[in-house]
Structures are given as C-alpha cells and as structure tokens.
Design a protein around this motif. Structure first.
Motif, short mmCIF file in Angstrom:
data_model
loop_
_atom_site.label_atom_id
_atom_site.label_comp_id
_atom_site.label_asym_id
_atom_site.label_seq_id
_atom_site.Cartn_x
_atom_site.Cartn_y
_atom_site.Cartn_z
N VAL A 1 0.84 -1.20 0.00
CA VAL A 1 0.00 0.00 0.00
C VAL A 1 0.87 1.25 0.00
O VAL A 1 0.64 2.20 -0.76
CB VAL A 1 -0.95 0.00 1.21
CG1 VAL A 1 -1.51 1.39 1.47
CG2 VAL A 1 -2.10 -0.98 0.99
N LEU A 2 1.88 1.26 0.85
CA LEU A 2 2.79 2.40 0.90
C LEU A 2 3.49 2.61 -0.44
O LEU A 2 3.56 3.72 -0.97
CB LEU A 2 3.83 2.19 2.00
CG LEU A 2 3.37 2.44 3.44
CD1 LEU A 2 4.44 2.00 4.42
CD2 LEU A 2 3.05 3.91 3.66
N LYS A 3 3.99 1.53 -1.01
CA LYS A 3 4.74 1.63 -2.26
C LYS A 3 3.86 2.12 -3.40
O LYS A 3 4.32 2.88 -4.27
CB LYS A 3 5.35 0.27 -2.60
CG LYS A 3 6.26 0.29 -3.83
CD LYS A 3 6.89 -1.07 -4.07
CE LYS A 3 7.79 -1.04 -5.29
NZ LYS A 3 8.40 -2.38 -5.54
N LEU A 4 2.60 1.70 -3.41
CA LEU A 4 1.70 2.06 -4.50
C LEU A 4 1.25 3.51 -4.42
O LEU A 4 1.12 4.19 -5.44
CB LEU A 4 0.47 1.14 -4.51
CG LEU A 4 -0.55 1.37 -5.62
CD1 LEU A 4 0.03 1.00 -6.98
CD2 LEU A 4 -1.83 0.58 -5.35
N LEU A 5 1.01 4.01 -3.20
CA LEU A 5 0.32 5.28 -3.04
C LEU A 5 1.16 6.42 -2.47
O LEU A 5 0.78 7.59 -2.62
CB LEU A 5 -0.92 5.09 -2.14
CG LEU A 5 -1.98 4.12 -2.66
CD1 LEU A 5 -3.10 3.97 -1.64
CD2 LEU A 5 -2.54 4.56 -4.00
N VAL A 6 2.26 6.13 -1.81
CA VAL A 6 3.02 7.18 -1.11
C VAL A 6 4.37 7.38 -1.77
O VAL A 6 5.07 6.41 -2.08
CB VAL A 6 3.19 6.80 0.38
CG1 VAL A 6 3.97 7.88 1.13
CG2 VAL A 6 1.82 6.59 1.03
#
Length: 656
Positions: free
Chosen positions: A30-35
């Motif tokens: 999630v972090l890698k995709l969105l942040v």
C-alpha cells in the motif's frame, strides 16, 4: 510411552510474531503504490517503532486489565443516602491505553504533520497498527477524529470567509479553538476525546425521528462556564440518546431539533461544566480524583452490556439543560454530521482490517510452530506452513485482506486530498507505474462521496469471515478461547470486537441505499459514476490482458444498469449493486498494484481474486495454468503470498 499430566507431556510452543509494519506485506505494498518514496523513507522509523511498541508486554497487560475492570456507574447511580449521582469509573488499563494513543498522536497526526494529502493515509496506517492492541480505545479515537475535522473545517471557513453569515463570533471562535487544541493535544492530562451522539430509540442510522430538542436561551450568567472557564453556549438541549459511546469524553457532537420545520441541527457541547461550590456533587465523572466539575446537563441512565467492545463506556444518556454551541447553520445538521461520519466510517474499516492483519500475523507465526501428521497419516510430523492445503487457505485469506486494504487506504488517500482543499500538492507525483494518485481535482469530491459508503459496507462485512478463518479457525480450538492469560493469542477478543463495525455508522443495507442514492442523484450522480469510471480505467491503463478488459466490461455493464434501471428496482437490489461495484474497484486496484512492479505474489493475488469473483472464466488459460501447476509450485506461490518474497523466517526472536 509415559502418560501426560498437567505439567508433563506435550506443550505447544507459543507463536512468535514479527513487527507488523515489516511483516505485513499488504502494508508495504500500500505504501509503495500510493506514497512517494521520500515520504516513506521519512516515516518508516516512526512506524516501525510503533509496530514494536504495540507488542510490548505492558500493552497486553493493560488490555487484560481493561477487559477485566470494565466501566461502571458507582453506586448504581445513587449515593448511600439516596441522592442521585452519575459517577462513571473506568479501569486503569483503559486509561493507560488511551494515554498511549494520545501520546503517540494517533488522532493528532493528521492535523499536526505536513505530508499534504498523504497525512490522512499515514494516520490511518498508524491506527491500523495500533487497533488490535488498543482494547477498542480507537472507538472514541474515531469520533475524536471526526469531531476534530468538523471543528477544523469551521475554524478554516471562519478564517477565510468575508461572509458574515459564516463568521464565528469571537467567543464561539475561542470555544471551538480551545476544543480543537485539546482534541489534537498529545498530553493525556490535557487531551480530550469526543462523543458522537446521533442514535435514539426511534431508529439507529435513521435520525429523521430524532426526539432531542434545542432551545436558544442566551449566554446566561457569568457562572455558566466549562472547565476551562469558557462560556457553555446559548443553546439548551433536552432529550435522550440511546447509544452513546465514549461517555468519558471531554466533549461531544450531537444532533437536535430547533424550531418546528427547521430540521436537525448539529451542536458542540463540552461534557463538563464548573460546579458552584454550593452545589452537591451529583453528576461527577471520576477515577479516584476529587472533581470540582459536574456533567453538563447529562445523566447516565445505564451502561450498555455489549457482546464486544466491552471496555468502551457506552451508555444511555438523559440530557436536561445541556448547554451547547450550534455548529454551522440551523437545520443543516445532517450535512455537518456527514463530515464526522465520513471519517468514522473509514475508522470502522480500519478497525476490521487492523484486527484481521494481527490475526493473520498470529496465524502465520502459529504455522511455523504447530505440526501435523505427514502424508497419509504417517508418523512423520509436518510444520503447518509446509501443508499445501493450509497454505492455500492462508494465501486465499491474505488475498482477500490485501484487496480490502487497497480499497480502504485508497479511500483514505482521496479523503486526504479533499481535506487539503487543494489538489496541487499531489500534482506530478507518480508512484511506481501507477497514476492513481493524480486524481483530477473535479473528481475528488464525487469519488469520495461514492467510496465513503461503498468501502465501509463491503470491507466491514467481508472482514467478518476473514477474522473467523484467520484468527480463530486457523488456530483450532485455541482460537475460540479468550486466552487472557496470553493476551497476544486472544483472537476471540479481536473477532468479538471487530464484528460490530458492520453495524456502527450504517448497516450494510443502509450504506448500500446511500450509495445508490449517490449514484442516481439527478445532479451529482453522473459525476460520481464518472469518478468511479476514471478510477477503474486509470488503474487498468496499460493492462492489455483479458482480465483488464473483463473488469472494464463488467463496470460498463454495471453503470448501464444503474443509469437505465428504475430507482425503486435498484434500491431493492442495492446490496448486490454495492458488492459488484466494490469488487470491480478492488480488482482494478489489484491489477494496478501487480502492474506497479510485476511482483509474482501480487500478480498471483490479482489473478486469484479475479478468478474467484468471476472476472476470469474457470476454463480460461490463467485458471487452467493455476489449477494444473505442480503441488510444490503452488505451495511456493502460496508461501510467497503469505510470508512475502523473503519467505518464512522460523528463527523468530520476538516472543509474544
């Protein structure tokens, strides 16, 4: 063979789990995709420390205390000589866990950090990590978050507007600012939590029959002040609130009727007011400390006896002369409370996913310790993580969990954009190969309106079987026990506490109806449909496989159905429409996630979800390839999905 006894024979070794921030593959993806990478590098140390701290033995001791020493009304509401009192007592564990959350800024983070639209997502990630160790102190935390945002919005409007009708008078501005400062404080001695009082006896989510009334009485004398010496407000509220959590809060946001025909209005009210020295201490909230304040026109009739969230002091409250300030304009209460609900609904999903993430973590750790019989019931023993059937089960659960994580945290990100009231902070940011973060400004509001009801209904409902399977069934009979003697193994508590979220802040049917009303609205419906279509098409852009085409085609069919079917027919099938839309969005996000880096486990999860939800035919090439793969290859794929690319580490060091 020697017979076993109470202290001899086989004893299963307790599982050892890792810091969830590192161990939960979905969090990392999630972090890698969105942040943006630079923000990830900045926040990683603090998130990793939080992940370690929530597993500290002292935290588990506080949980056990909070569960054993439940809140109660001292003397059943009367003193020894019969005078009415309303003295609420909460346990040390509850107060300690609340203090932990306040000190870590679990609520304050979104309002005191400067990561633009990503602050909201990062705040929700911190809630996610804290949730399973919080003993549901995150419940008042959610309402506190909603109240903070509501006050923040009005303080910002007051600062920016020249419209006198929207301008707060100096006294009300000072009152709102003081409450906001307390809600965002990291000092447990100063910080407030907030209630959110809507539910009454005539209905739950349906507030149309609200029986609480508000009368404008003016500011009163100089003695009508809260505990900070600020005026209590010109409105006097009478009524009965049937289901009010966070009874130990410092303030509340509530709905009440004013003049006939004006509809509902929203109000801010401090929970306590200064007590004249001559007045008897009849309405004091205490935890062993002498109080010089009394409740602000509130009497606790009784505390609710719930199947879960037992440490939360949820009560029936009688209001008589509760002094308050109106929030916004008269008759606009539903619109005002919607700000709070949009946030608390995300918190409901986070609560479910936080507990599910912990349950999967324990199930993974348990699989590295528990052995079963080898092939054909032979005498050889096999660790659970080497069982093809067990790993397929955990991989299926992980896939479902990952899809729900993507939907919820993407909703959090969209909320973060909307709260900043400016899309410029996110322009030009492309994470991996995904352009999902670059939302056209005109689509942010319509997209959030649709996602708000959709994600909460679907995620909270789907989390119930996930929690049962991962937290309880995967551990066998041990998973059904309360296990307070080893609180880290108390999966029954996580299950019991999470399932209420499918009811709180709107049941599945209520939210399904809300979604359809949003999508079929004469003026705004097309904008929300366009926003959802943008999300689907953008997520799948660059994906040329039959799977991507199938998802887009399914969306086109659903949209045509929504636009061409009479509303009364759609409403009768609203739940099915919401489920279909949710699964289309999750499928799109999983395709985007898999395409962002080509991770074999992400690709496998996307394919598994698409097949299960009918986007891929069972006789498709992808389906046949998966089902015909050798057992060892399938086991390797499932193990990677569950434990990540590095695989299981059976040499754990952090014993629970």
């Amino acid at each position: 063979m020697e017979p076993s006894s109470s202290n001899s024979g086989f004893f299963q070794e307790l599982p050892e789990i890792k810091n969830q921030f590192h161990d939960d593959v979905s969090i990392q993806r999630v972090l890698k995709l969105l942040v943006p990478p630079e923000i990830i590098r900045d926040v990683e140390p603090e998130l990793a420390q939080l992940g370690a701290d929530v597993l500290d033995p002292h935290i588990f001791d506080l949980i056990t205390d909070a569960e054993r020493n439940l809140p109660y009304i001292k003397g059943s509401g009367r003193n020894a000589l019969g005078r009415e009192t309303t003295e609420l007592v909460t346990g040390e564990g509850w107060r300690g866990l609340q203090s932990f959350g306040i000190e870590r800024g679990i609520v304050a983070y979104n309002y005191t950090t400067d990561y633009g639209p990503f602050s909201r997502l990062l705040q929700m990630l911190r809630f996610h990590i804290w949730e399973p160790s919080s003993a549901t102190t995150t419940c008042p935390g959610a309402m506190t978050d909603g109240a903070t945002r509501l006050l923040q919005r009005h303080l910002a409007i007051d600062k920016a507007t020249k419209d006198e009708a929207k301008t707060l008078d100096p006294t009300q501005r000072a009152v709102f600012q003081n409450a906001y400062d307390r809600l965002t404080s990291r000092d447990p001695q100063r910080a407030w939590t907030s209630g959110q009082w809507m539910t009454e006896r005539p209905g739950g989510s349906d507030v149309s029959q609200t029986e609480t009334t508000a009368k404008h009485v003016g500011m009163g004398g100089g003695g009508d002040v809260d505990t900070d010496g600020l005026p209590l407000g010109p409105w006097s509220i009478d009524g009965f609130k049937w289901f009010s959590s966070a009874t130990d809060a410092g303030m509340t946001i509530l709905l009440a009727r004013t003049q006939e025909g004006k509809g509902l209005s929203a109000f801010y009210a401090p929970m306590r007011r200064q007590r004249p020295d001559s007045a008897p201490a009849t309405t004091v909230i205490t935890n062993g400390n002498r109080q010089t304040s009394e409740l602000n026109g509130v009497r606790i009739q009784r505390l609710k006896d719930k199947s879960g969230t037992k440490p939360v002091p949820t009560a029936e409250l009688e209001l008589k002369g509760m002094r308050a300030w109106m929030v916004g304009t008269e008759g606009n209460g539903i619109r005002e409370i919607a700000t709070v609900l949009a946030i608390t609904r995300v918190h409901c999903s986070i609560a479910c996913l936080g507990n599910t993430g912990r349950a999967l973590g324990v199930a993974k750790a348990y699989s590295l310790k528990r052995t079963i019989s080898g092939e054909a019931g032979g005498r050889s023993r096999l660790l659970l993580y080497r069982s093809p059937l067990h790993m397929q089960t955990l991989a299926d659960l992980t896939t479902e969990y990952h899809g729900l994580m993507l939907l919820t945290f993407y909703t959090s990100y969209i909320m973060g954009i909307e709260e900043r009231q400016s899309h410029s902070q996110a322009q030009g940011i492309v994470v991996g190969s995904s352009s999902l973060v670059n939302v056209p400004p005109q689509l942010v509001g319509p997209l959030l309106r649709a996602l708000s009801s959709l994600h909460k209904a679907y995620v909270c409902k789907q989390s119930v079987p996930l929690l049962h399977a991962a937290g309880m069934e995967a551990l066998g009979g041990v998973g059904y026990l309360m296990n307070s003697e080893s609180e880290s193994m108390n999966m029954a508590r996580l299950f019991r506490d999470a399932i209420v979220n499918a009811i709180w802040e709107g049941t599945t049917d209520v939210l399904s109806t809300d979604l359809l009303r949003t999508l079929t609205h004469k003026k705004a419906g097309k904008a929300s449909l366009d926003a959802l279509e943008w999300l689907v098409v953008t997520a799948i852009s660059g994906e040329s496989s039959s799977a991507g085409s199938a998802v887009i085609a399914t969306w086109k069919g659903l949209r045509q159905r929504i636009e061409s079917t009479p509303t009364d027919i759609l409403l009768a099938d609203a739940r099915a429409v919401l489920y279909a839309a949710s699964e289309i969005l999750i499928a799109s996000l999983m395709i985007a996630d898999a395409g962002s880096d080509g991770s074999p486990s992400a690709v496998a999860m996307a394919g598994r979800f698409l097949l299960k939800k009918g986007f891929l035919a069972k006789d498709s090439a992808e389906a046949k390839a998966a089902s015909n793969a050798p057992v060892e290859q399938r086991l390797e794929t499932d193990t990677t999905i569950v434990y990540g690319p590095a695989g299981p580490d059976i040499q754990h060091t952090a014993r629970l």
